[in-house]
Write an enzyme that holds these catalytic residues in place. Structure first.
Site, mmCIF file in Angstrom:
data_model
loop_
_atom_site.group_PDB
_atom_site.id
_atom_site.type_symbol
_atom_site.label_atom_id
_atom_site.label_comp_id
_atom_site.label_asym_id
_atom_site.label_seq_id
_atom_site.Cartn_x
_atom_site.Cartn_y
_atom_site.Cartn_z
ATOM 1 N N THR A 232 0.835 -1.202 0.000
ATOM 2 C CA THR A 232 0.000 0.000 0.000
ATOM 3 C C THR A 232 0.869 1.251 0.000
ATOM 4 O O THR A 232 0.384 2.337 0.311
ATOM 5 C CB THR A 232 -0.928 0.024 1.230
ATOM 6 O OG1 THR A 232 -0.139 -0.088 2.426
ATOM 7 C CG2 THR A 232 -1.927 -1.120 1.189
ATOM 8 N N ARG A 234 4.154 2.422 -2.480
ATOM 9 C CA ARG A 234 4.349 2.975 -3.819
ATOM 10 C C ARG A 234 4.643 1.824 -4.784
ATOM 11 O O ARG A 234 5.353 0.875 -4.446
ATOM 12 C CB ARG A 234 5.509 3.985 -3.844
ATOM 13 C CG ARG A 234 5.207 5.308 -3.155
ATOM 14 C CD ARG A 234 4.163 6.106 -3.914
ATOM 15 N NE ARG A 234 3.910 7.419 -3.316
ATOM 16 C CZ ARG A 234 2.968 7.660 -2.409
ATOM 17 N NH1 ARG A 234 2.194 6.676 -1.986
ATOM 18 N NH2 ARG A 234 2.803 8.876 -1.929
ATOM 19 N N GLU A 263 0.377 5.170 -12.637
ATOM 20 C CA GLU A 263 -0.964 5.456 -12.126
ATOM 21 C C GLU A 263 -1.521 6.726 -12.753
ATOM 22 O O GLU A 263 -0.892 7.780 -12.613
ATOM 23 C CB GLU A 263 -0.922 5.606 -10.593
ATOM 24 C CG GLU A 263 -0.488 4.346 -9.883
ATOM 25 C CD GLU A 263 -0.383 4.516 -8.374
ATOM 26 O OE1 GLU A 263 -0.171 3.505 -7.690
ATOM 27 O OE2 GLU A 263 -0.509 5.666 -7.874
ATOM 28 N N HIS A 284 -5.320 2.572 -5.806
ATOM 29 C CA HIS A 284 -4.709 3.549 -4.896
ATOM 30 C C HIS A 284 -5.764 4.189 -3.981
ATOM 31 O O HIS A 284 -5.883 5.420 -3.900
ATOM 32 C CB HIS A 284 -3.961 4.628 -5.677
ATOM 33 C CG HIS A 284 -2.832 5.236 -4.898
ATOM 34 N ND1 HIS A 284 -1.619 5.552 -5.451
ATOM 35 C CD2 HIS A 284 -2.733 5.589 -3.586
ATOM 36 C CE1 HIS A 284 -0.827 6.085 -4.523
ATOM 37 N NE2 HIS A 284 -1.483 6.112 -3.384
#
Length: 316
Positions: A232, A234, A263, A284
């Protein structure tokens, strides 16, 4: 004071109260998103810029002659050229500890989904497998407990400590990895020594040159067969190709990723196309409960108000 929010859509889906933030400024502009070609015009005249993920490089900062403060609407600072900001006398602050409950809950939501196979059992229910069962319950796939398992944590700051507290409540043993690039600390284990000992590995460190591709082919091979990886932090810390190979080859028990190297993944990503039952990818959102995002707004207000009083708060 003139303030601007460059990417409101990255933190507000229309479910937040931004009135206290707007009230900090005599002149206020807010944009759902800002593309690179729009940035120079929008920075013109702004004294305070609030940004989550818009890249503020040295060139842009030098063009923003009125800019005095950058408020990062996140903890990570990698989207701002901090050296250029210091050179130009622009203060930079971030926000801390606002999303701890949200991230911790997400870690265990995904971990439990993997060890209890809730997605697979839901799929079996939808296929009407239970009404046709010979016995009162279904026992495939095999479910496991967290109690008695060992959790390895890389990055023992606010989030890592929050995860450890909940893991202890589940009856897990906690091992802490020596942070790559950091000074040796008592009680911390070098990563390659830690990996064979843990049933679950959870990443909570920032993305730096030392942590980029932290988990690659060699590290995945060193993990216990059947171990689970949770990221959780990068996306750049995990070699996604190596991870897919480890999952497809049955080396890992599962993985849950809330972050990817790109992303949004506009170029595609093999992990998204794999369709593996032991892989969970979320967009994310670990940090993104409405409560956490409202706390984020409160932290932005506190940073701006402190700056207006001549105080340094959360400076980076």
């Amino acid at each position: 004071m003139k303030g601007i929010l460059l990417d409101r859509g990255s933190l507000d889906a229309g479910d937040l109260d931004l009135s206290t933030l707007e009230a900090c400024f005599s002149h206020w502009r807010s944009y759902p998103e800002t593309h690179p070609e729009e940035l120079a015009g929008r920075l013109a005249g702004a004294e305070v810029v609030i940004s989550n993920k818009v890249r503020l490089d040295g060139t842009r900062l030098r063009q923003a002659r009125q800019l005095r403060l950058i408020c990062i609407a996140a903890t990570g600072t990698n989207n701002v050229d901090l050296e250029a900001a210091r050179e130009l006398g622009i203060a930079v602050c971030n926000v801390l500890a606002y999303a701890t409950p949200s991230v911790v809950e997400h870690v265990f939501t995904q971990l439990l989904a993997l060890v209890r196979h809730s997605r697979e059992y839901d799929a079996r229910m939808r296929r009407q497998d239970w009404p046709r069962a010979a016995h009162f319950c279904l026992l495939e796939p095999t479910i496991h407990e967290l109690a008695g398992k060992t959790l390895g944590i890389v990055g023992y700051g606010e989030l890592g400590q929050g995860v450890a507290r909940v893991a202890e409540a589940f009856g897990m043993e906690i091992l802490l990895a020596q942070r790559p690039g950091g000074a040796p600390q008592a009680g911390r284990i070098p990563l390659m020594e830690l990996l064979p000992r843990v049933d679950v590995l959870s990443l909570h460190c920032p993305l730096t040159e030392q942590t980029r591709n932290l988990i690659g082919q060699a590290q995945l091979a060193a993990m216990k067969p059947g171990a689970i990886l949770i990221n959780t932090a990068r996306g750049g810390m995990v070699d996604e190709t190596a991870l897919l190979q480890a999952l497809e080859g049955g080396r890992l028990g599962g993985a849950a990723l809330d972050v990817l190297g790109e992303e949004p993944p506009r170029s595609g990503n093999p992990l998204l196309e794999a369709g593996l039952p032991n892989l969970i990818v979320t967009p994310h959102i670990a940090w993104a409960s409405v409560e956490a995002r409202q706390r984020l707004v409160a932290e932005l207000v506190a940073n701006v108000r402190a700056f207006q009083r001549g105080e340094a708060r959360n400076r980076v």
